[in-house]
Structures are given as structure tokens and as C-alpha cells.
Design a protein around this motif. Structure first.
Motif, mmCIF file in Angstrom:
data_model
loop_
_atom_site.group_PDB
_atom_site.id
_atom_site.type_symbol
_atom_site.label_atom_id
_atom_site.label_comp_id
_atom_site.label_asym_id
_atom_site.label_seq_id
_atom_site.Cartn_x
_atom_site.Cartn_y
_atom_site.Cartn_z
ATOM 1 N N LEU A 76 23.029 74.908 -5.021
ATOM 2 C CA LEU A 76 23.639 73.681 -5.532
ATOM 3 C C LEU A 76 22.689 72.992 -6.510
ATOM 4 O O LEU A 76 23.104 72.553 -7.595
ATOM 5 C CB LEU A 76 23.967 72.755 -4.356
ATOM 6 N N ARG A 77 21.424 72.882 -6.131
ATOM 7 C CA ARG A 77 20.449 72.221 -7.000
ATOM 8 C C ARG A 77 20.240 72.997 -8.294
ATOM 9 O O ARG A 77 20.097 72.408 -9.380
ATOM 10 C CB ARG A 77 19.117 72.074 -6.270
ATOM 11 N N ARG A 78 20.280 74.317 -8.215
ATOM 12 C CA ARG A 78 20.036 75.160 -9.391
ATOM 13 C C ARG A 78 21.241 75.222 -10.324
ATOM 14 O O ARG A 78 21.095 75.118 -11.551
ATOM 15 C CB ARG A 78 19.675 76.568 -8.916
ATOM 16 N N GLU A 79 22.437 75.382 -9.764
ATOM 17 C CA GLU A 79 23.636 75.624 -10.573
ATOM 18 C C GLU A 79 24.547 74.413 -10.733
ATOM 19 O O GLU A 79 25.283 74.317 -11.718
ATOM 20 C CB GLU A 79 24.443 76.781 -9.962
ATOM 21 N N HIS A 80 24.522 73.499 -9.769
ATOM 22 C CA HIS A 80 25.446 72.352 -9.796
ATOM 23 C C HIS A 80 24.720 71.074 -9.358
ATOM 24 O O HIS A 80 25.032 70.490 -8.316
ATOM 25 C CB HIS A 80 26.644 72.623 -8.889
ATOM 26 N N PRO A 81 23.742 70.624 -10.153
ATOM 27 C CA PRO A 81 22.926 69.472 -9.741
ATOM 28 C C PRO A 81 23.673 68.142 -9.716
ATOM 29 O O PRO A 81 23.137 67.149 -9.209
ATOM 30 C CB PRO A 81 21.816 69.449 -10.805
ATOM 31 N N ASP A 82 24.898 68.110 -10.247
ATOM 32 C CA ASP A 82 25.666 66.861 -10.262
ATOM 33 C C ASP A 82 26.598 66.722 -9.067
ATOM 34 O O ASP A 82 27.310 65.729 -8.935
ATOM 35 C CB ASP A 82 26.482 66.759 -11.545
ATOM 36 N N VAL A 83 26.608 67.698 -8.156
ATOM 37 C CA VAL A 83 27.499 67.675 -6.984
ATOM 38 C C VAL A 83 26.790 67.012 -5.805
ATOM 39 O O VAL A 83 25.591 67.207 -5.597
ATOM 40 C CB VAL A 83 27.932 69.105 -6.604
ATOM 41 N N VAL A 84 27.537 66.224 -5.019
ATOM 42 C CA VAL A 84 26.970 65.609 -3.817
ATOM 43 C C VAL A 84 27.763 66.054 -2.592
ATOM 44 O O VAL A 84 28.963 66.324 -2.667
ATOM 45 C CB VAL A 84 26.958 64.064 -3.888
ATOM 46 N N VAL A 85 27.062 66.145 -1.470
ATOM 47 C CA VAL A 85 27.651 66.476 -0.177
ATOM 48 C C VAL A 85 27.468 65.274 0.731
ATOM 49 O O VAL A 85 26.348 64.762 0.869
ATOM 50 C CB VAL A 85 26.982 67.708 0.456
ATOM 51 N N VAL A 86 28.549 64.811 1.335
ATOM 52 C CA VAL A 86 28.491 63.656 2.232
ATOM 53 C C VAL A 86 28.773 64.158 3.647
ATOM 54 O O VAL A 86 29.835 64.706 3.922
ATOM 55 C CB VAL A 86 29.512 62.572 1.822
ATOM 56 N N ASN A 87 27.799 63.969 4.541
ATOM 57 C CA ASN A 87 27.840 64.569 5.871
ATOM 58 C C ASN A 87 27.799 63.492 6.949
ATOM 59 O O ASN A 87 27.053 62.514 6.847
ATOM 60 C CB ASN A 87 26.652 65.525 6.029
ATOM 61 N N SER A 88 28.587 63.687 8.001
ATOM 62 C CA SER A 88 28.581 62.763 9.135
ATOM 63 C C SER A 88 27.295 62.923 9.932
ATOM 64 O O SER A 88 26.791 64.024 10.119
ATOM 65 C CB SER A 88 29.791 63.031 10.034
ATOM 66 N N ALA A 89 26.773 61.810 10.418
ATOM 67 C CA ALA A 89 25.524 61.834 11.186
ATOM 68 C C ALA A 89 25.729 62.435 12.571
ATOM 69 O O ALA A 89 24.794 62.973 13.158
ATOM 70 C CB ALA A 89 24.959 60.420 11.314
ATOM 71 N N GLY A 90 26.955 62.363 13.108
ATOM 72 C CA GLY A 90 27.235 62.915 14.430
ATOM 73 C C GLY A 90 27.442 61.835 15.480
ATOM 74 O O GLY A 90 27.069 60.672 15.289
ATOM 75 N N ASN A 91 28.029 62.238 16.602
ATOM 76 C CA ASN A 91 28.437 61.286 17.642
ATOM 77 C C ASN A 91 27.846 61.621 19.004
ATOM 78 O O ASN A 91 28.520 61.533 20.018
ATOM 79 C CB ASN A 91 29.966 61.269 17.755
ATOM 80 N N ALA A 92 26.598 62.013 19.031
ATOM 81 C CA ALA A 92 25.983 62.426 20.298
ATOM 82 C C ALA A 92 24.882 61.467 20.747
ATOM 83 O O ALA A 92 24.098 61.802 21.630
ATOM 84 C CB ALA A 92 25.423 63.837 20.168
ATOM 85 N N SER A 93 24.809 60.291 20.150
ATOM 86 C CA SER A 93 23.734 59.332 20.448
ATOM 87 C C SER A 93 22.379 60.025 20.346
ATOM 88 O O SER A 93 21.481 59.801 21.160
ATOM 89 C CB SER A 93 23.906 58.739 21.851
#
Length: 597
Positions: free
Chosen positions: A411-428
Motif C-alpha cells: 500500500l505504501r509503495r503503490e497506493h500511498p494515498d489510500v487509508v485503512v480505518v480499523n476498529s480497535a476491538g471490543n475485548a476491553s
């Protein structure tokens, strides 16, 4: 006697008419209950060829009459289509077509559009007979594994060489990541593990990915009872203020018409969406006839309360129809036309999620929504207890970590303008350590990690840090970039009915992803680092006042630094956790664009 016979005849005639009427109503009801829907779409045939690709579809409501299949608005040739009841197979030449929405048309009906990608990354899911329980009690694939080939080798050739050497077969691939899926000639986990060790020792093999998943498993949901004030949750992120600001400031007729917004594609890694829910019924057929509206492309779900329907609804649910309200849908009047593409490639777990992400990025997606994550067996929560949900063995986590690392390097090499948004999780638990959770532990500008908060009982203004509190189940620590409202009303099949409440960081994540897409539509040149700066600089705070900074383990998000504040005088509570302010983030984006022009 004659009168009796006459009465009986009339009775029989009446019953016959009633029966005919009942049958007609039943047939009409059956037609209503069987709308035209695409329930499944996957690569099939020879998955290793890219010039001529085959796709297998399962379609409900398809009558025994002529029908058309359209890809990007153009009808496919009948010679390229074969049908067997509700199963349809299509052949598409990559030289004559490009990725885009595909849908069915029959009589006056149009099906839900699904996204067909011609980029070729696809992995095969195991059947119920091809999985077993490992020593940790986790469902694992017996004969399907993936090899990440070293960059110095031609992945396809090397995978085929190794397959022949070990009596295996290449059945899937993610070419941009030099990753190839093999079906091994093994019968049990002992044989598999022995072969995995031998394959892993090959000089050309960077890593072996062992998949552990169950298709029926909820990706990342939380069953904890929602707070009583869940209908006020989005107010804590100034949701309506942001919609109003975008409509008013970017209207071509009003003030601010000097900004020309750009269309943005969003990839949502989920299985399906229920197009029978009023929230999604107007997305059928050729959505893109209106260039400024939001469009949704997805496989059809059987029920409206699924994880994918709720996550997609935060982006695109129709307003005032069935419970949810999509942020990007609220921008339709002045928006550039957002594409929300819902796809999981197959039910092959994390490997399929990555394959789908690669395809979508190559199809022009700028924002990926990953409302999923996994914990390593033995991970502990903030109370020192072991996490017991969404856990994977050490061998699986090691493979996933290598696969995700390859993805983010690509992603960094070929598509540096893309972002991934990830959930932190629900396990405390903790989001920032790879000993505990993936993918949120990766450190890269292109990955945004979202935690969850909920409305407090305090009667204070929305800007007050006490307006919300951390949601107990939300994972924490300094890897979390920002928090957003964790509870949302899901979709319903009844028009105007308020859907069930769903809570978890899964539903906070699309709030942030949708906002980032809106910010990109204003200024497509924004880099991931600039987007993060604008998010953090615009953020409100959450939590109580402290005389001293909390320890790292007690941070809900990374501390807000003075450099991340637009005006320190207005934010004396530096150091408290970041809470999404959708309105202010859009305002700062416009200000930033004005300064650059």
C-alpha cells in the motif's frame, strides 16, 4: 331436491372462485416475497487465469424468462451466460471490460448491484468437511494454506514449483502480495503441520498463512446491552452539524460554490447488505444514473440485522426510512457521488479480507473500512483476564501478521494515498501490541484505529469532556487514534420503524471512514498524515480531568499534543483522549484547502 342440488352447485362455484382468488393472491404474494436479488458472486473456474475470468452467481427471484445481466451499464452477451436454476455463470474478457457494478434485469425488476472486480485476487474458503478443531479449540483449515513468496522470486512460478514438489495444487492467489493459496495432500492437522514446517523452511518462502475462521462467525460485534441514551450518540460527534456544513458550505448555488468536490470510492470489508430494508431499497439497478448520489454495491443479505448491513448503513442508509441514517447519504444534494463497495471476496477469513482489499484498492478505492480484528490466544484484558472471543492461535497470528505487513508495504509503495480505518476491538484489551491484536497494532500513517465511547449521564454541553465516557468494552491504549460513538440504530424491514441498537467499535469505525471520505472529496490531495492531523486537531476530548497524565495502559487514545491543537487557548485540557468532531474536521479541511489555493 332440485333446489338442494342448485344450492350445492352454487356452493361449489363459490368455493372454486375463492380457491382461484386464494391461489392468485398466493402467487402475487410469492412474487412480492421473491424480489430479484444477487445473493452471491465469486470467481470460479480456473482462478489462476486473468485474461478470461469466470464468475458464479446465486440469484433469487429469477423467473424462467429472458433476463439481462449488465456490467457498468452494458448488457453481457447471451453466449457468455449459462444458467442452472438459481445458479448463473458468466465469462468476461478482461480486455473488453473493467471492474464495476453488475446487476440483473428481468421484466420491470432490477436486482441489487454487486461489485465485480477483474483484478484476480481470490482465495478459496474451506467447506465444513475441510476444517477441524486444533489444540486451542479453534476451527482451522486442514488442507488449505497460503504461501507468501519472497519478492526476489516470481510468485506464480515458485508457487507452482513448490506445489509439484509437495504434491499440492495452487488454487488461489493475491498476486500483488506475491501470495498463493495451496491445497495440500493431507488428511489431518498432524500431516498439515508437518508439511507447513517443511514449506516454511523453503528459501523462497517468506511465511506460511494458516487460516482459522468460521463463515458463520460474527466479524466484530458486541452483545453488551446498549446505553439508554443511544439515540443521542451521534450528537457527541456533531454528526448533523457536519452534514449541514457540507450541504451549506459546498452548495454550488450558495456560498462556497468555488470548491468542486471529487467522487470517492469506499471499500467496506463485509459480507452482505439487506436490500429489502427500506434503508437500501432505492439502491437497486443502475444507481449511477444520478452522478451526485451515494451508491451501494453488495450481495444481498437475508436479514436486516446483520453486521454488514449495519456497518454499510452508517455510510449510506436512507434517511427517515428504517432506523439507520448514512452520513454520506446525507450529502447527496451537493455531494460528488460516493461509491460504497461492500465485499469480502469469500468466506476464507482474514486472507479473503486482504484479497478483497487488494482488489478494491486496485479498483480505485481511497478508504477501506475494516470493522474486524483478532486477538492472539492468551491475550489479556485491562483487568488481567484472558480474552475469550475472536482469538486465534500463535501459528495463525504469525501468518496473518506477515500477510498484513506485506499488504501495508504494498500500500505504501503503490497506493500511498489510500487509508485503512480499523476498529480497535471490543475485548476491553489493548489495540497497540501485536502480542494481543491485529491489524490495529500496525504502525503506519495509512492505518487509522478507532475506539468507542458512549453518552454519559452528565447534563453538559457537547464540547465538555464529560459529555461522553469510554465504552467499557472498547479496546484502549496509545495506538488508538480517535474515538467515536459506539452505538447505532440498525436497519429494519418495516418502513419508519426504529431498528435494534447495535454497539461496538465496528460501528464507530464507519463514522470515521465516512468522514475521511468526505474530507478527501473536498481535497483529494490530502495525504494520510495530513488527514490524521486534521482529525486530531479538530477533536474534542473525552474523560475526566487529571492532575497527572494517565499511564500508557490507561490511555483510551494517544494523548493530544499541543501541536495537534488548532488553538490551545480554546483547549486547555491537552492530554485527554481524542473524540471525533465531524463538523470541525470538515471546517478545517476547507480552511486548509483555502490556504493552499
Amino acid at each position: 331436491m332440485a333446489a338442494t342440488y342448485l344450492g350445492a352447485g352454487r356452493l361449489v362455484s363459490a368455493l372454486a372462485l375463492m380457491l382461484i382468488g386464494t391461489v392468485a393472491v398466493a402467487e402475487q404474494s410469492a412474487q412480492v416475497e421473491q424480489p430479484l436479488r444477487v445473493e452471491q458472486l465469486q470467481r470460479c473456474g480456473n482462478l489462476l487465469t486473468l485474461d478470461m475470468q469466470e464468475f458464479c452467481l446465486r440469484v433469487s427471484g429469477l423467473e424462467n424468462n429472458d433476463f439481462q445481466i449488465k456490467l457498468n451499464g452494458t448488457a453481457l452477451q447471451p453466449d457468455d451466460i449459462t444458467r442452472d436454476n438459481d445458479r448463473v455463470r458468466v465469462s468476461i474478457s478482461s480486455a473488453d471490460a473493467q471492474s464495476g457494478p453488475l446487476w440483473f434485469e428481468q421484466r420491470e425488476q432490477s436486482s441489487n448491484p454487486v461489485w465485480l472486480s477483474l483484478n484476480g485476487s481470490h482465495v478459496v474458503a474451506a467447506t465444513d468437511q475441510e476444517v477441524a478443531k486444533n489444540m486451542d479449540g479453534i476451527t482451522t483449515y486442514v488442507d488449505l494454506i497460503s504461501l507468501i513468496i519472497e519478492e526476489s522470486h516470481d510468485g506464480a512460478e515458485e508457487a507452482q514449483r513448490l506445489a509439484e514438489k509437495y504434491g499440492a495444487e495452487v488454487v488461489g492467489m493475491i498476486p500483488p502480495l506475491n501470495t498463493y493459496q495451496l491445497r495440500l495432500a493431507v488428511n489431518n492437522l498432524d500431516e498439515r503441520d508437518a508439511l507447513v514446517l517443511r514449506l516454511g523452511s523453503e528459501v523462497s518462502v517468506d511465511a506460511v498463512v494458516v487460516e482459522e475462521s468460521g463463515a458463520e462467525e460474527s466479524i466484530e460485534s458486541e452483545t453488551e446491552k446498549p446505553p439508554a441514551a443511544d439515540n443521542q450518540e451521534w450528537a457527541s460527534n456533531r454528526f448533523l452539524d457536519a452534514v449541514n456544513y457540507y450541504q451549506r458550505r459546498l452548495s454550488r448555488q450558495g456560498h462556497g460554490g468555488d470548491i468542486e468536490t471529487q467522487p470517492i470510492r469506499i471499500g467496506v470489508i463485509e459480507r452482505e447488505v439487506d436490500f429489502d430494508a427500506p434503508d437500501f431499497t432505492d439502491y437497486l439497478g443502475d444507481c449511477r444514473t444520478n452522478s451526485s448520489r451515494t451508491c451501494v454495491y453488495a450481495r444481498d443479505a437475508a436479514k436486516p440485522d446483520g453486521h454488514g448491513t449495519t456497518v454499510a448503513g452508517v455510510f449510506a442508509a436512507a434517511w427517515n426510512e428504517g432506523g439507520n441514517s448514512g452520513f454520506l447519504r446525507g450529502l447527496d444534494d451537493v455531494g460528488p457521488g460516493f461509491d460504497v463497495i461492500v465485499d469480502r471476496n469469500s468466506d476464507a477469513g482474514i486472507t479473503a479480507n486482504v484479497a478483497a482489499s487488494v482488489n478494491l484498492v486496485e479498483d480505485g478505492v481511497r478508504v477501506l473500512n475494516w470493522s474486524w480484528g483478532i486477538h492472539r490466544v492468551g491475550a489479556i484484558d485491562i483487568n488481567g483476564k484472558e480474552v475469550d472471543s475472536l482469538v486465534r492461535s500463535g501459528i495463525a497470528m504469525s501468518g496473518y501478521e506477515e500477510l498484513l505487513e506485506e499488504f501495508f508495504l504494498w500500500l505504501r509503495r503503490e497506493h500511498p494515498d489510500v487509508v485503512v480505518v480499523n476498529s480497535a476491538g471490543n475485548a476491553s484489551s489493548f489495540s497497540g501490541s501485536d502480542d494481543y491484536r491485529l491489524p490495529s497494532s500496525f504502525i503506519t500513517d495509512q492505518l487509522f484505529v478507532v475506539g468507542g465511547h458512549e453518552r454519559s449521564d452528565e447534563d453538559v454541553q457537547v464540547e465538555d469532556p464529560r459529555y461522553v465516557v469510554k465504552r467499557n468494552a472498547s479496546n484502549i491504549d496509545m495506538r488508538v487514534d480517535i474515538t467515536a460513538a459506539a452505538c447505532v440504530r440498525g436497519s429494519s424491514l418495516v418502513e419508519g420503524e426504529q431498528g435494534e441498537a447495535h454497539c461496538g467499535t465496528s460501528y464507530a469505525t464507519p463514522l470515521v471512514a465516512g468522514l475521511l471520505a468526505a474530507m478527501m472529496s473536498i481535497d483529494p490531495e490530502l495525504t494520510p498524515a495530513q488527514l490524521r492531523m486534521l482529525l486530531r486537531r479538530s477533536a474534542m476530548t473525552i474523560g475526566e480531568e487529571y492532575d497527572f497524565e494517565p499511564t500508557d495502559a490507561d490511555d483510551l487514545t494517544a494523548p493530544i499534543l499541543p501541536s495537534e491543537r488548532a488553538n490551545e487557548l480554546n483547549h486547555p485540557d491537552i492530554g485527554l483522549s481524542a473524540r471525533l468532531d465531524m463538523y470541525k474536521a470538515l471546517d478545517l479541511t476547507v480552511q486548509s484547502l483555502d490556504r493552499d489555493r
